[in-house]
Design a protein around this motif. Structure first.
Motif, PDB file in Angstrom:
ATOM      1  N   GLU A 203       0.823  -1.203   0.000  1.00 50.31           N
ATOM      2  CA  GLU A 203       0.000   0.000   0.000  1.00 50.31           C
ATOM      3  C   GLU A 203       0.857   1.253   0.000  1.00 50.31           C
ATOM      4  OE1 GLU A 203      -2.600  -0.215   3.359  1.00 50.31           O
ATOM      5  OE2 GLU A 203      -3.640  -1.962   2.528  1.00 50.31           O
ATOM      6  N   PHE A 204       1.870   1.234   0.878  1.00 45.85           N
ATOM      7  CA  PHE A 204       2.760   2.383   1.007  1.00 45.85           C
ATOM      8  C   PHE A 204       3.491   2.640  -0.312  1.00 45.85           C
ATOM      9  CE2 PHE A 204       6.637   4.558   2.337  1.00 45.85           C
ATOM     10  CZ  PHE A 204       6.112   5.533   3.161  1.00 45.85           C
ATOM     11  N   THR A 205       4.004   1.547  -0.906  1.00 42.36           N
ATOM     12  CA  THR A 205       4.737   1.678  -2.161  1.00 42.36           C
ATOM     13  C   THR A 205       3.842   2.226  -3.266  1.00 42.36           C
ATOM     14  OG1 THR A 205       6.025  -0.250  -1.494  1.00 42.36           O
ATOM     15  CG2 THR A 205       6.231   0.430  -3.775  1.00 42.36           C
ATOM     16  N   SER A 206       2.623   1.684  -3.340  1.00 40.94           N
ATOM     17  CA  SER A 206       1.693   2.162  -4.369  1.00 40.94           C
ATOM     18  C   SER A 206       1.419   3.653  -4.191  1.00 40.94           C
ATOM     19  CB  SER A 206       0.377   1.395  -4.297  1.00 40.94           C
ATOM     20  OG  SER A 206       0.620   0.023  -4.422  1.00 40.94           O
ATOM     21  N   LYS A 207       1.345   4.071  -2.940  1.00 35.70           N
ATOM     22  CA  LYS A 207       1.098   5.482  -2.671  1.00 35.70           C
ATOM     23  C   LYS A 207       2.280   6.337  -3.183  1.00 35.70           C
ATOM     24  CE  LYS A 207       1.209   8.047   1.144  1.00 35.70           C
ATOM     25  NZ  LYS A 207       1.498   8.130   2.533  1.00 35.70           N
ATOM     26  N   LEU A 208       3.492   5.892  -2.870  1.00 39.09           N
ATOM     27  CA  LEU A 208       4.667   6.636  -3.326  1.00 39.09           C
ATOM     28  C   LEU A 208       4.723   6.678  -4.857  1.00 39.09           C
ATOM     29  CD1 LEU A 208       7.546   5.522  -0.923  1.00 39.09           C
ATOM     30  CD2 LEU A 208       6.180   7.595  -0.840  1.00 39.09           C
ATOM     31  N   ILE A 209       4.395   5.537  -5.487  1.00 38.04           N
ATOM     32  CA  ILE A 209       4.433   5.473  -6.945  1.00 38.04           C
ATOM     33  C   ILE A 209       3.452   6.479  -7.548  1.00 38.04           C
ATOM     34  CG2 ILE A 209       3.772   4.001  -8.900  1.00 38.04           C
ATOM     35  CD1 ILE A 209       5.114   1.684  -7.525  1.00 38.04           C
ATOM     36  N   ARG A 210       2.269   6.572  -6.905  1.00 40.70           N
ATOM     37  CA  ARG A 210       1.281   7.538  -7.390  1.00 40.70           C
ATOM     38  C   ARG A 210       1.749   8.969  -7.162  1.00 40.70           C
ATOM     39  NH1 ARG A 210      -2.421   4.352  -5.136  1.00 40.70           N
ATOM     40  NH2 ARG A 210      -2.632   5.701  -3.323  1.00 40.70           N
ATOM     41  N   GLU A 211       2.158   9.258  -5.925  1.00 42.16           N
ATOM     42  CA  GLU A 211       2.535  10.620  -5.563  1.00 42.16           C
ATOM     43  C   GLU A 211       3.669  11.153  -6.411  1.00 42.16           C
ATOM     44  OE1 GLU A 211       3.505  11.333  -1.460  1.00 42.16           O
ATOM     45  OE2 GLU A 211       1.578  10.506  -0.839  1.00 42.16           O
ATOM     46  N   TYR A 212       4.645  10.307  -6.674  1.00 44.30           N
ATOM     47  CA  TYR A 212       5.824  10.769  -7.399  1.00 44.30           C
ATOM     48  C   TYR A 212       5.765  10.407  -8.879  1.00 44.30           C
ATOM     49  CZ  TYR A 212       8.031  11.940  -2.962  1.00 44.30           C
ATOM     50  OH  TYR A 212       8.340  12.505  -1.761  1.00 44.30           O
ATOM     51  N   ASP A 213       4.646   9.853  -9.288  1.00 40.72           N
ATOM     52  CA  ASP A 213       4.447   9.513 -10.681  1.00 40.72           C
ATOM     53  C   ASP A 213       5.598   8.649 -11.220  1.00 40.72           C
ATOM     54  OD1 ASP A 213       3.172   9.466 -13.116  1.00 40.72           O
ATOM     55  OD2 ASP A 213       4.169  11.278 -13.839  1.00 40.72           O
ATOM     56  N   VAL A 214       5.895   7.600 -10.495  1.00 45.51           N
ATOM     57  CA  VAL A 214       6.936   6.670 -10.936  1.00 45.51           C
ATOM     58  C   VAL A 214       6.363   5.817 -12.065  1.00 45.51           C
ATOM     59  CG1 VAL A 214       8.436   4.752 -10.271  1.00 45.51           C
ATOM     60  CG2 VAL A 214       7.913   6.545  -8.626  1.00 45.51           C
ATOM     61  N   LYS A 215       7.065   5.779 -13.199  1.00 46.20           N
ATOM     62  CA  LYS A 215       6.550   4.985 -14.313  1.00 46.20           C
ATOM     63  C   LYS A 215       6.999   3.534 -14.147  1.00 46.20           C
ATOM     64  CE  LYS A 215       5.652   8.717 -17.372  1.00 46.20           C
ATOM     65  NZ  LYS A 215       6.244   9.811 -16.544  1.00 46.20           N
ATOM     66  N   ALA A 216       6.103   2.761 -13.494  1.00 41.93           N
ATOM     67  CA  ALA A 216       6.377   1.343 -13.279  1.00 41.93           C
ATOM     68  C   ALA A 216       5.055   0.608 -13.379  1.00 41.93           C
ATOM     69  CB  ALA A 216       6.994   1.124 -11.904  1.00 41.93           C
ATOM     70  N   PRO A 217       5.064  -0.575 -14.014  1.00 46.20           N
ATOM     71  CA  PRO A 217       3.804  -1.319 -14.144  1.00 46.20           C
ATOM     72  C   PRO A 217       3.173  -1.671 -12.801  1.00 46.20           C
ATOM     73  CG  PRO A 217       5.668  -2.507 -15.166  1.00 46.20           C
ATOM     74  CD  PRO A 217       6.169  -1.199 -14.715  1.00 46.20           C
ATOM     75  N   HIS A 218       3.955  -2.096 -11.835  1.00 48.37           N
ATOM     76  CA  HIS A 218       3.458  -2.382 -10.486  1.00 48.37           C
ATOM     77  C   HIS A 218       4.622  -2.445  -9.495  1.00 48.37           C
ATOM     78  CE1 HIS A 218       4.738  -6.555 -11.155  1.00 48.37           C
ATOM     79  NE2 HIS A 218       4.195  -6.428 -12.340  1.00 48.37           N
ATOM     80  N   PRO A 219       4.312  -2.463  -8.169  1.00 46.80           N
ATOM     81  CA  PRO A 219       5.390  -2.394  -7.172  1.00 46.80           C
ATOM     82  C   PRO A 219       6.281  -3.632  -7.120  1.00 46.80           C
ATOM     83  CG  PRO A 219       3.239  -1.897  -6.197  1.00 46.80           C
ATOM     84  CD  PRO A 219       2.980  -2.441  -7.556  1.00 46.80           C
ATOM     85  N   ARG A 220       5.904  -4.686  -7.862  1.00 46.78           N
ATOM     86  CA  ARG A 220       6.680  -5.916  -7.755  1.00 46.78           C
ATOM     87  C   ARG A 220       7.637  -6.122  -8.929  1.00 46.78           C
ATOM     88  NH1 ARG A 220       1.831  -8.204  -5.549  1.00 46.78           N
ATOM     89  NH2 ARG A 220       2.039  -8.154  -3.285  1.00 46.78           N
TER      90      ARG A 220
END
Lengths: 517, 353
Positions: free
Chosen positions: A396-413
């Motif tokens: 959950e935390f990682t997904s939040k960071l990915i959204r907030e910082y607009d990290v271009k990654a298919p998923h956290p794994r």
């Protein structure tokens, strides 16, 4: 100038100057990586005699394009035409033999060898028993002509960042480059030094060569390039002549949306810093490199709660060693470091991390992430304080960071190694910002980031200081960043603090003077 | 001009974790059969029959369990990029301590406790033996590969000296070996096989624990990060030296445990020279660990294949078709083809014109 052009280094390219055909053409280049299309049907011509800026935000495909030209990647589709001939560039050596030479952001030089020794490596024309003095005069001449001091007999280890970049470029010229791929190599130089390199590029193109300047700085592109090619999400979205390019238009092309023009808006400051407790206190710190000479020479500084202290300086003036000593990665020879009043001198990273230190390293691939592990695991490694990992929470935390910082990654794994340099940096920066509780040591936190992401990161650093009272030690080679973010600015030169300024009353020129003095 | 270019795959080969071991085993067996045909005119068809029969032999289970455990031991170390080649020595140190408890201490006569003590003491001994190499690696910077390898011989000879001298039994009919350990220490056979209930239980417990450790604990994550970027681990505030020692310690503990189990279940005594007494499980385990692609879940299958090939080799030996080298021929061939297949799972060859 004419003497300069008659120089052998440049003469081999002049015969191309009369041709109007492009030196290199890319036709419909497509390159895919798992989950991303890095380049999508890109066609681009590089003409003799021009400086072409390749502009784009993080993950736009700049690096991929350069790596294709330099033979590090092969395109999935499309062709590369070099001097009118369809060519598969198989390796960097092959690229060099075709006159395509890369000048990387961080110089690839051997520290313990002299400048001349570094340069003679790879010059086959001089044979097995090449003597370094064969090229000494030319090296001196080039350095002199653009006004950068350089003793070709000194070991590379003693050179400044500017000098090393010059050596990289001289090497490219000695390799008979016709196309210079300059990958952010000038981005971090102080403006005065930058100009010197621009002059050098200009002379080079006058001799019929072309320079491809890879950059994410709009201003730099507008300042020096003849044409600007803008990449966005792997597609070429526009090629503009400099005469017709306006900053706003280029920005719009780059980011696809109108960027609010408040890029230079002052960030919020913490009030009453002076009364705040000292988070970090460094007293008379001396740090030596592995071969013995001191690179940090008696540095004293302090960071208060909620304060951002910026250290300005040209790369290689002791910043890396200073940062590593504070973080606990290297043992200082003398002096003391106190974090939250606790003596942490030479006691290792375990203690500093326990005291709530966040660290954005200059070499992210080494100290910041483990590229074989997933994004999630890279976050968990620092986030989880207990013995058992609750993956749902981490996810959950990682997904939040990915959204907030607009990290271009298919998923956290996905493993971190599939991310582009900028996205990798975002993962690291977001994590360290999240975990810093007392002090954040940020060394070039936005170096690999495009304007919008860099903006975001700077704002987050500020918010961390203002909102949570975390002290920030910002060490950056980007003077604009230091000026924008800091409450107090220290200038470092040859391992010494040579100036202290209040950010509200500071002259940029004065700082630049001290940086290069 | 036609070029052959070797490129790193940008995308991992799909199903590599299954394809690589399967292909390498098939090719390895094929390679061995060609060599055997050329050297000893053993018809490939007969060989394949033999192999098929070995895979269904009830005697395979024992080695499968033992090798799964050794595989677990090595996966811990290998995931952390600690190349423990010393499971063989740790195994024998475990056996040494278990022998001492079984033969020379009063604990040996207490029913259940005796077994457990022997197994745990074996684990401790194996761990300490491995930690010796771990400390040298972490604090002195000595490469663990030669150190763990050489410590194998030290372990062999220490045990040899004991068996030859002070521990030589009274009822040995002239053989140089110890007495049998008391019968209440012997492990319980699984009916119809040569394997033991206690070993199966250990496989399940240790296997689950290791799987859990790697998946759900911070220690497991740190060990994996140690394997890919120790500098990052250090910068994130972890004592890397401790992790190196821990990786070897855990690895050695399991290997030592197996040494104790093997004494209680199979040999019941130690015979001189000890290095000829077992199948070199510590070395076979390396093959098992690699064939599992360092995945705990794949270990039993990898162990089963290796055990079956070993049984094939032994059957051929008994039939007089060759010496001990036949077993090594199979193992070596599979390890060779595995290495090649692993490279091709990460790289691809492209033809360019």
């Amino acid at each position: 100038m004419s003497a300069f052009l008659s120089n052998k280094v440049f003469s081999n390219i002049s015969k191309f100057s009369r041709e109007v055909k492009p030196l290199v053409s890319l036709r419909g280049i497509t390159k895919k990586f798992p989950g991303v299309v890095a380049l999508d049907n890109v066609s681009l011509d590089i003409y003799p005699g021009e400086i072409l800026a390749l502009l784009g935000e993080n993950g736009a495909g700049k690096s991929t394009l350069v790596k294709i030209l330099y033979g590090l990647y092969t395109p999935d589709k499309g062709e590369v035409i070099v001097y009118g001939e369809k060519t598969k560039i198989l390796s960097p050596r092959h690229a060099v033999s075709k006159g395509i030479v890369l000048v990387p952001q961080t110089p690839h030089l051997i520290d313990s060898l002299s400048v001349l020794e570094n340069l003679i490596i790879g010059l086959r024309e001089y044979g097995v028993f090449a003597r370094v003095d064969l090229i000494e005069d030319r090296v001196r001449e080039i350095a002199l002509s653009i006004g950068i001091e350089l003793d070709p007999r000194k070991p590379v280890a003693t050179l400044s960042y500017t000098q090393k970049q010059l050596v990289s470029i001289i090497r490219a010229l000695l390799l008979k480059a016709r196309v210079l791929l300059v990958d952010e190599a000038t981005t971090l130089l102080p403006s005065r030094e930058k100009e010197k390199f621009y002059t050098l590029f200009r002379r080079f193109t006058e001799g019929g060569g072309s320079v491809v300047l890879i950059t994410h700085k709009v201003v730099e592109a507008l300042r020096v390039a003849d044409r600007i090619a803008v990449l966005k999400s792997g597609r070429l979205v526009g090629v503009i002549d400099r005469d017709r390019a306006r900053v706003e238009d280029v920005r719009k092309l780059m980011f696809g949306k109108t960027v609010t023009n408040n890029l230079q808006v002052r960030l919020k400051r913490t009030e009453h810093i002076d009364g705040g407790k000292r988070v970090l206190e460094v007293m008379g710190l001396w740090v030596s490199r592995w071969f013995g000479d001191y690179v940090v020479r008696g540095v004293s500084l302090s960071v208060r709660r909620g304060e951002v202290v910026g250290i300005a300086g040209i790369a290689g003036n002791g910043q890396e060693e200073l940062v590593q000593a504070i973080v606990g990665l290297v043992k200082p020879v003398r002096g003391s470091i106190r974090l939250l009043g606790v003596d942490v001198t030479g006691k290792g990273v375990e203690l500093t991390r326990k005291l709530g230190l966040g660290y954005i390293p200059d070499i992210p691939m080494r100290y910041g992430v483990s590229i074989d592990n997933t994004i999630e695991e890279n976050i968990a490694a620092l986030l989880v304080r207990g013995k058992i990992i609750k993956w749902r929470r981490v996810n959950e935390f990682t997904s939040k960071l990915i959204r907030e910082y607009d990290v271009k990654a298919p998923h956290p794994r996905v493993p971190v190694k599939v991310l582009s340099g900028g996205n990798l940096m975002k993962v690291l920066v977001s994590r360290e910002l999240a975990i810093a509780r007392s002090l954040l040591v940020a060394h070039n936190p936005t170096r690999a980031l495009d304007e919008v992401s860099a903006r975001l990161v700077r704002r987050m650093i500020r918010e961390k200081a203002v909102g949570e009272g975390v002290g920030v030690l910002l060490v950056s080679e980007d003077l604009d960043e230091v000026l924008e973010l800091s409450d107090r600015i220290l200038v470092i030169n040859s391992g010494r603090i040579v100036g202290v300024f209040d950010a509200n009353r500071v002259e940029r020129e004065r700082i630049e003077e001290l940086m290069v003095a | 001009m036609v070029y052959l270019v070797v490129l790193r795959r940008t995308k991992p080969l799909p199903y590599a974790s299954i394809l690589v071991p399967v292909i390498s085993i098939l090719l390895g067996v094929l390679l061995s059969s060609i060599i055997l045909y050329l050297l000893a005119s053993i018809p490939p068809l007969a060989l394949f029959n033999l192999i098929v029969r070995s895979f269904t032999s009830p005697t395979v289970l024992k080695d499968t369990l033992i090798l799964t455990l050794i595989g677990l031991s090595l996966v811990i170390a290998f995931k952390a990029s600690i190349w423990n080649i010393g499971a063989e020595g740790q195994f024998h140190m475990g056996m040494l301590v278990a022998t001492w408890i079984a033969l020379f201490t009063p604990i040996a006569s207490i029913p259940v406790l005796a077994k457990i003590t022997c197994i745990l003491a074996g684990a401790v001994a194996g761990a300490l033996w491995a930690i010796l190499a771990g400390v040298l690696r972490a604090y002195v910077g000595l490469d663990e590969v030669p150190v763990t390898l050489m410590l194998n011989y030290v372990a062999y000879y220490v045990l040899d000296v004991l068996v030859y001298g002070p521990w030589r039994g009274r009822f040995t009919y002239g053989y140089i070996r110890t007495d049998e350990i008391p019968e209440n220490l012997w492990l319980t056979l699984i009916p119809g096989t040569t394997a033991h209930v206690e070993v199966l239980a250990t496989v399940l417990i240790v296997g689950l624990a290791i799987w859990f450790m790697f998946k759900y604990t911070i220690v497991g994550l740190r060990l994996r990060i140690l394997g890919s970027n120790p500098e990052f681990l250090r910068a994130s505030g972890v004592n890397v030296k401790h992790m190196v020692v821990l990786a070897l310690g855990l690895s050695g503990a399991i290997a030592g445990m197996v040494g104790a189990l093997y004494l209680l279940g199979d040999t019941h005594r130690v015979s001189y020279p000890v290095e000829a007494q077992t199948a070199g499980y510590g070395y076979l385990g390396i093959l098992v660990a690699w064939l599992s692609m360092l995945d705990v879940r794949g270990l039993p299958l990898a162990a089963y294949v290796v055990s079956s090939l070993r049984v094939t080799g032994i059957t051929m030996q008994i039939a007089g078709l060759g010496g001990t080298a036949i077993v090594f021929l199979f193992m070596g061939s599979v390890l060779l083809t595995y290495t090649v297949a692993k490279v091709f799972s990460e790289y691809t060859i492209v033809i360019r014109r």
